[in-house]
Design a protein around this motif. Structure first.
Motif, PDB file in Angstrom:
ATOM      1  N   GLN A  39      76.083 -47.790  23.282  1.00 33.75           N
ATOM      2  CA  GLN A  39      76.025 -48.202  21.785  1.00 33.75           C
ATOM      3  C   GLN A  39      76.925 -47.059  21.032  1.00 33.75           C
ATOM      4  OE1 GLN A  39      73.077 -49.853  19.519  1.00 33.75           O
ATOM      5  NE2 GLN A  39      71.705 -50.677  21.288  1.00 33.75           N
ATOM      6  N   PRO A  40      77.589 -47.460  19.955  1.00 35.09           N
ATOM      7  CA  PRO A  40      78.105 -46.491  19.000  1.00 35.09           C
ATOM      8  C   PRO A  40      77.226 -45.346  18.464  1.00 35.09           C
ATOM      9  CG  PRO A  40      78.750 -48.739  18.543  1.00 35.09           C
ATOM     10  CD  PRO A  40      77.633 -49.073  19.392  1.00 35.09           C
ATOM     11  N   ALA A  73      58.733 -39.958  20.818  1.00 37.01           N
ATOM     12  CA  ALA A  73      59.735 -40.999  20.189  1.00 37.01           C
ATOM     13  C   ALA A  73      60.694 -40.060  19.847  1.00 37.01           C
ATOM     14  CB  ALA A  73      58.995 -41.367  18.916  1.00 37.01           C
ATOM     15  N   ILE A  74      60.851 -38.928  19.615  1.00 34.39           N
ATOM     16  CA  ILE A  74      61.997 -38.087  19.508  1.00 34.39           C
ATOM     17  C   ILE A  74      62.798 -38.249  20.623  1.00 34.39           C
ATOM     18  CG2 ILE A  74      62.780 -35.701  18.961  1.00 34.39           C
ATOM     19  CD1 ILE A  74      60.571 -35.583  16.829  1.00 34.39           C
ATOM     20  N   ASP A  75      62.414 -37.953  21.967  1.00 36.06           N
ATOM     21  CA  ASP A  75      63.014 -37.733  23.322  1.00 36.06           C
ATOM     22  C   ASP A  75      63.333 -39.005  23.772  1.00 36.06           C
ATOM     23  OD1 ASP A  75      62.360 -35.228  23.941  1.00 36.06           O
ATOM     24  OD2 ASP A  75      60.493 -35.522  24.843  1.00 36.06           O
ATOM     25  N   THR A  76      62.924 -40.305  22.975  1.00 36.12           N
ATOM     26  CA  THR A  76      63.562 -41.677  23.301  1.00 36.12           C
ATOM     27  C   THR A  76      64.884 -41.696  22.666  1.00 36.12           C
ATOM     28  OG1 THR A  76      61.353 -42.306  23.692  1.00 36.12           O
ATOM     29  CG2 THR A  76      62.992 -43.890  23.329  1.00 36.12           C
ATOM     30  N   LEU A  77      65.224 -41.120  21.307  1.00 30.32           N
ATOM     31  CA  LEU A  77      66.491 -41.274  20.786  1.00 30.32           C
ATOM     32  C   LEU A  77      67.720 -40.977  21.352  1.00 30.32           C
ATOM     33  CD1 LEU A  77      64.947 -39.925  17.172  1.00 30.32           C
ATOM     34  CD2 LEU A  77      65.134 -42.020  17.894  1.00 30.32           C
ATOM     35  N   ARG A  78      68.518 -41.770  21.523  1.00 33.94           N
ATOM     36  CA  ARG A  78      69.830 -41.232  22.302  1.00 33.94           C
ATOM     37  C   ARG A  78      70.753 -40.209  21.284  1.00 33.94           C
ATOM     38  NH1 ARG A  78      70.519 -46.595  20.650  1.00 33.94           N
ATOM     39  NH2 ARG A  78      71.997 -46.845  19.102  1.00 33.94           N
ATOM     40  N   ASN A 225      67.416 -50.246  21.001  1.00 33.77           N
ATOM     41  CA  ASN A 225      68.115 -51.429  21.762  1.00 33.77           C
ATOM     42  C   ASN A 225      68.580 -52.638  20.892  1.00 33.77           C
ATOM     43  OD1 ASN A 225      68.062 -50.467  24.380  1.00 33.77           O
ATOM     44  ND2 ASN A 225      65.876 -51.266  24.706  1.00 33.77           N
ATOM     45  N   LYS A 226      68.314 -52.206  19.388  1.00 33.45           N
ATOM     46  CA  LYS A 226      68.929 -53.282  18.422  1.00 33.45           C
ATOM     47  C   LYS A 226      70.298 -52.904  18.429  1.00 33.45           C
ATOM     48  CE  LYS A 226      64.891 -54.800  17.321  1.00 33.45           C
ATOM     49  NZ  LYS A 226      64.498 -56.024  17.961  1.00 33.45           N
ATOM     50  N   ALA A 227      71.118 -53.979  18.262  1.00 35.58           N
ATOM     51  CA  ALA A 227      72.495 -53.979  18.250  1.00 35.58           C
ATOM     52  C   ALA A 227      73.298 -54.718  17.046  1.00 35.58           C
ATOM     53  CB  ALA A 227      73.247 -54.808  19.742  1.00 35.58           C
ATOM     54  N   VAL A 228      72.701 -55.567  16.369  1.00 36.18           N
ATOM     55  CA  VAL A 228      72.958 -56.172  15.183  1.00 36.18           C
ATOM     56  C   VAL A 228      72.207 -56.096  13.918  1.00 36.18           C
ATOM     57  CG1 VAL A 228      74.311 -58.494  14.350  1.00 36.18           C
ATOM     58  CG2 VAL A 228      74.385 -57.862  16.720  1.00 36.18           C
ATOM     59  N   ALA A 229      72.804 -55.485  13.030  1.00 36.42           N
ATOM     60  CA  ALA A 229      71.769 -55.438  11.770  1.00 36.42           C
ATOM     61  C   ALA A 229      72.030 -56.350  10.569  1.00 36.42           C
ATOM     62  CB  ALA A 229      72.004 -54.029  11.089  1.00 36.42           C
ATOM     63  N   ASP A 230      70.717 -56.467   9.791  1.00 36.38           N
ATOM     64  CA  ASP A 230      70.846 -57.264   8.882  1.00 36.38           C
ATOM     65  C   ASP A 230      71.418 -58.861   9.039  1.00 36.38           C
ATOM     66  OD1 ASP A 230      70.120 -55.053   7.184  1.00 36.38           O
ATOM     67  OD2 ASP A 230      72.215 -54.426   6.983  1.00 36.38           O
ATOM     68  N   VAL A 231      70.871 -59.338   9.880  1.00 34.00           N
ATOM     69  CA  VAL A 231      71.211 -60.798  10.112  1.00 34.00           C
ATOM     70  C   VAL A 231      70.175 -61.896   9.360  1.00 34.00           C
ATOM     71  CG1 VAL A 231      71.195 -62.439  12.299  1.00 34.00           C
ATOM     72  CG2 VAL A 231      71.636 -60.096  12.513  1.00 34.00           C
ATOM     73  N   ALA A 232      70.909 -62.581   8.835  1.00 38.30           N
ATOM     74  CA  ALA A 232      69.951 -63.665   8.050  1.00 38.30           C
ATOM     75  C   ALA A 232      70.162 -65.072   8.560  1.00 38.30           C
ATOM     76  CB  ALA A 232      70.369 -63.585   6.584  1.00 38.30           C
ATOM     77  N   GLY A 276      68.117 -57.262  19.148  1.00 36.26           N
ATOM     78  CA  GLY A 276      68.641 -56.911  20.539  1.00 36.26           C
ATOM     79  C   GLY A 276      68.885 -58.111  21.150  1.00 36.26           C
ATOM     80  N   SER A 277      68.809 -58.046  22.535  1.00 36.57           N
ATOM     81  CA  SER A 277      68.922 -58.986  23.463  1.00 36.57           C
ATOM     82  C   SER A 277      67.348 -59.516  23.339  1.00 36.57           C
ATOM     83  CB  SER A 277      69.191 -58.931  24.758  1.00 36.57           C
ATOM     84  OG  SER A 277      70.666 -58.491  24.849  1.00 36.57           O
ATOM     85  N   GLU A 278      67.096 -60.769  22.762  1.00 42.66           N
ATOM     86  CA  GLU A 278      65.970 -61.368  22.439  1.00 42.66           C
ATOM     87  C   GLU A 278      65.880 -62.698  21.897  1.00 42.66           C
ATOM     88  OE1 GLU A 278      63.835 -59.594  18.724  1.00 42.66           O
ATOM     89  OE2 GLU A 278      65.709 -58.361  18.825  1.00 42.66           O
ATOM     90  N   THR A 279      64.779 -63.639  21.856  1.00 42.09           N
ATOM     91  CA  THR A 279      64.616 -64.815  21.401  1.00 42.09           C
ATOM     92  C   THR A 279      63.535 -65.012  20.107  1.00 42.09           C
ATOM     93  OG1 THR A 279      65.279 -65.689  23.629  1.00 42.09           O
ATOM     94  CG2 THR A 279      63.956 -67.119  21.975  1.00 42.09           C
TER      95      THR A 279
END
Length: 431
Positions: A39-40, A73-78, A225-232, A276-279
């Protein structure tokens, strides 16, 4: 955009003569979202809010477990993710970084943040609105599109009025997603659920402090793992139609009807947060003008949008018929999630009645919940209900209230009442 969205609509489009209500389950699937280092680097920002009120010292393991969980949680941040840690009491204090703003995750900053967290001490009261306001001001310094907060508390919002908290939620809603966790049993389920729903996050109980670390790690990983923000979810309806409600019904129940933003002509946007990748599944109910037998109407068009980009689309139809075999058939997806919503309401109303000493209402509501949980195969919920009521006949919902119920069992049932099970899908009517 590498993430792809698909929209499927499940419904019985056939209506009896004179009928005007159209129900549909809209299944949205996002796939192909990049995860981890791919991810960016500047695409995400995280604020971890830790309750440091005096009650976090009772027992002492509570605060020490919260520190370990925050470190995890801090350790999990990329690398490249902007982050901050906030200590919450009757005030809100920035723990890391040491001056207003966000720090960029790296081996060095993660180590510095964990050192700062080790020094946290418990003292003072609880004013959750102030914690959220500080988080909002920190996010405002970031250009990241994915903005996520973790909020941990062990108590009720004693140092603010409900009106003050509501005003804060109005101010920060839509600016970041917030997952809420209550540790122990002295916090208020309804309070945290309201915060989570307004901020499009989750709520859960962590009964034992030692379970916090795994939970924090999972929440942070999910956010990464979220990739697209502010989806409506955009819903167009024809002239004369009225939207009765729009609800997320899986993985949790969240009513977003009142969160509509008008998009002329005749459309409205309902926030869904980051993906992210989800339903996820949504229940849409539209009231349309009645039409003559044999007529067909486009009752709604559902689109997933991010800004001006349409990510996926589906149609909601209405066909009037004299064939009662067609018009009385209940779509299995609609029936499933209608039952799930009733199950959640029955549990929450039953527990409220139990607290108020209304034995008759509590017994009736919780009995109905047992019946619904049994019918829908909701075995986890059925197990939780069995700790609150003695089940005499699950099929008919015949129960007796237990005289003594552990607080943790009651709160776990209440907190998890809004979690739902996915229905097994058949072929959609429209995609």
């Amino acid at each position: 955009m590498s993430t792809e969205f698909s929209v499927e609509v499940y419904q019985n489009e056939y209506l009896a003569a004179g009928a005007t209500e159209v129900n549909a389950i809209v299944t949205v699937t996002a796939s192909g979202a990049p995860t981890g280092p791919a991810q960016p680097s500047g695409s995400a920002a995280e604020v971890i809010i830790v309750d440091c009120s005096g009650s976090m010292h009772v027992p002492r393991s509570k605060l020490s477990s919260a520190k370990q969980a925050t470190a995890a949680a801090i350790d999990t941040l990329r690398d490249g993710v902007e982050f901050a840690v906030v200590a919450g009491t009757d005030e809100a204090r920035l723990v890391y970084p040491y001056q207003q703003g966000m720090s960029v995750a790296s081996p060095q900053t993660r180590a510095e943040a964990k050192d700062a967290v080790k020094k946290l001490a418990a003292n003072g009261g609880t004013a959750i609105g102030k914690w959220l306001t500080l988080a909002d001001s920190l996010f405002s310094t970031s250009s990241a599109s994915m903005r996520h907060a973790i909020l941990l508390t062990d108590g009720q919002n004693m140092h603010e009025t409900p009106r003050q908290l509501a005003r804060t939620l109005d101010e920060v809603a839509g600016k970041f997603v917030c997952d809420c966790r209550g540790v122990g049993t002295d916090w208020e389920v309804k309070e945290l659920r309201t915060i989570a729903e307004r901020l499009l996050g989750t709520v859960d109980i962590v009964a034992q402090p030692e379970d916090l670390e795994a939970d924090f790690r999972a929440m942070a990983a999910s956010a990464m793992n979220k990739a697209v923000a502010d989806v409506a979810l955009r819903l167009w309806t024809p002239m004369g139609a009225t939207v009765k409600f729009v609800k997320q019904v899986e993985p949790t129940l969240v009513d977003v009807t009142a969160r509509r933003t008008e998009v002329p002509p005749r459309s409205g946007d309902y926030p869904t947060g980051s993906w992210g990748s989800e339903t996820r599944d949504y229940h849409v109910c539209v009231q349309v003008p009645s039409a003559a037998t044999g007529e067909k109407m486009l009752a709604g068009r559902v689109s997933l949008v991010a800004g001006d980009e349409v990510l996926g689309q589906g149609k909601i139809l209405a066909v009037w018929t004299e064939d009662t075999a067609l018009s009385t058939r209940i779509n299995r997806e609609v029936a499933h999630y209608t039952g799930q919503a009733e199950l959640a309401s029955a549990i929450q109303e039953g527990l409220e009645a139990r607290k108020a000493g209304d034995v008759e209402t509590a017994t009736a509501k919780l009995g109905r919940a047992v019946q619904l949980a049994t019918e829908t195969g909701h075995t986890d919920t059925a197990k939780l209900l069995s700790k609150v009521v003695d089940v005499e006949d699950a099929r008919t919902g015949t129960v007796r209230l237990k005289r003594k119920v552990e607080t943790v069992d009651e709160m776990t049932l209440d907190t998890r009442s809004s979690k739902t099970m996915r229905v097994r899908k058949k072929q959609p009517t429209e995609s």
